[in-house]
Design a protein around this motif. Structure first.
Motif, mmCIF file in Angstrom:
data_model
loop_
_atom_site.group_PDB
_atom_site.id
_atom_site.type_symbol
_atom_site.label_atom_id
_atom_site.label_comp_id
_atom_site.label_asym_id
_atom_site.label_seq_id
_atom_site.Cartn_x
_atom_site.Cartn_y
_atom_site.Cartn_z
ATOM 1 N N THR A 1 0.412 0.009 1.247
ATOM 2 C CA THR A 1 0.780 -0.651 -0.010
ATOM 3 C C THR A 1 -0.461 -0.991 -0.825
ATOM 4 O OG1 THR A 1 2.777 -1.559 1.001
ATOM 5 C CG2 THR A 1 1.972 -2.650 -0.999
ATOM 6 N N LEU A 2 -1.486 -1.496 -0.151
ATOM 7 C CA LEU A 2 -2.714 -1.885 -0.852
ATOM 8 C C LEU A 2 -3.460 -0.693 -1.431
ATOM 9 C CD1 LEU A 2 -3.960 -4.649 1.602
ATOM 10 C CD2 LEU A 2 -3.035 -4.997 -0.702
ATOM 11 N N GLN B 1 2.961 -2.762 11.194
ATOM 12 C CA GLN B 1 3.063 -3.650 10.036
ATOM 13 C C GLN B 1 1.771 -3.611 9.212
ATOM 14 O OE1 GLN B 1 5.558 -5.213 8.622
ATOM 15 N NE2 GLN B 1 4.215 -6.028 7.037
ATOM 16 N N ARG B 2 0.642 -3.632 9.877
ATOM 17 C CA ARG B 2 -0.637 -3.617 9.155
ATOM 18 C C ARG B 2 -0.875 -2.275 8.479
ATOM 19 N NH1 ARG B 2 -4.221 -7.385 13.205
ATOM 20 N NH2 ARG B 2 -3.037 -9.278 12.772
ATOM 21 N N HIS C 1 1.510 -0.483 7.263
ATOM 22 C CA HIS C 1 2.367 -0.584 6.074
ATOM 23 C C HIS C 1 1.666 -1.387 4.975
ATOM 24 C CE1 HIS C 1 5.930 -0.903 3.591
ATOM 25 N NE2 HIS C 1 5.765 -2.206 3.573
ATOM 26 N N GLU C 2 1.044 -2.479 5.363
ATOM 27 C CA GLU C 2 0.306 -3.298 4.389
ATOM 28 C C GLU C 2 -0.856 -2.512 3.790
ATOM 29 O OE1 GLU C 2 -0.840 -6.786 6.565
ATOM 30 O OE2 GLU C 2 1.223 -7.443 6.827
#
Length: 87
Positions: free
Chosen positions: A70-71, A63-64, A66-67
């Protein structure tokens, strides 16, 4: 003070580096998926708390990542857009 051309060049370089970082993050995410698959395979034979903890932590990692992807993608886009504004 840097010229507009120097600023634009630095922005383009930052965007390109952001894209390279994005590819590295995607590679790490794929490897994390492989880790999860292995852990889930092991978990099928046991319900040990440590295996379940390992799965949970790997899922958080995914999940991180993925974050982070995105960032960094947003960062590269913003840098390119600003370079475009400068002309």
């Amino acid at each position: 003070m840097a010229s507009i051309e120097e600023v634009k060049a630095a922005l383009v370089q930052a965007a390109e580096q952001g894209n390279a970082t994005l590819h590295q993050i995607r590679s790490a995410a794929e490897q994390t998926e492989q880790v999860l698959a292995r852990l889930r395979g092991v978990a099928a034979g046991t319900n040990h708390a440590k295996v379940l903890e390992a799965i949970q932590l790997a899922e958080q990692s995914r999940q991180r990542l993925h974050e982070a992807a995105t960032l960094i993608q947003g960062s590269a886009t913003a840098a390119r857009e600003y370079a475009g504004i400068l002309g």
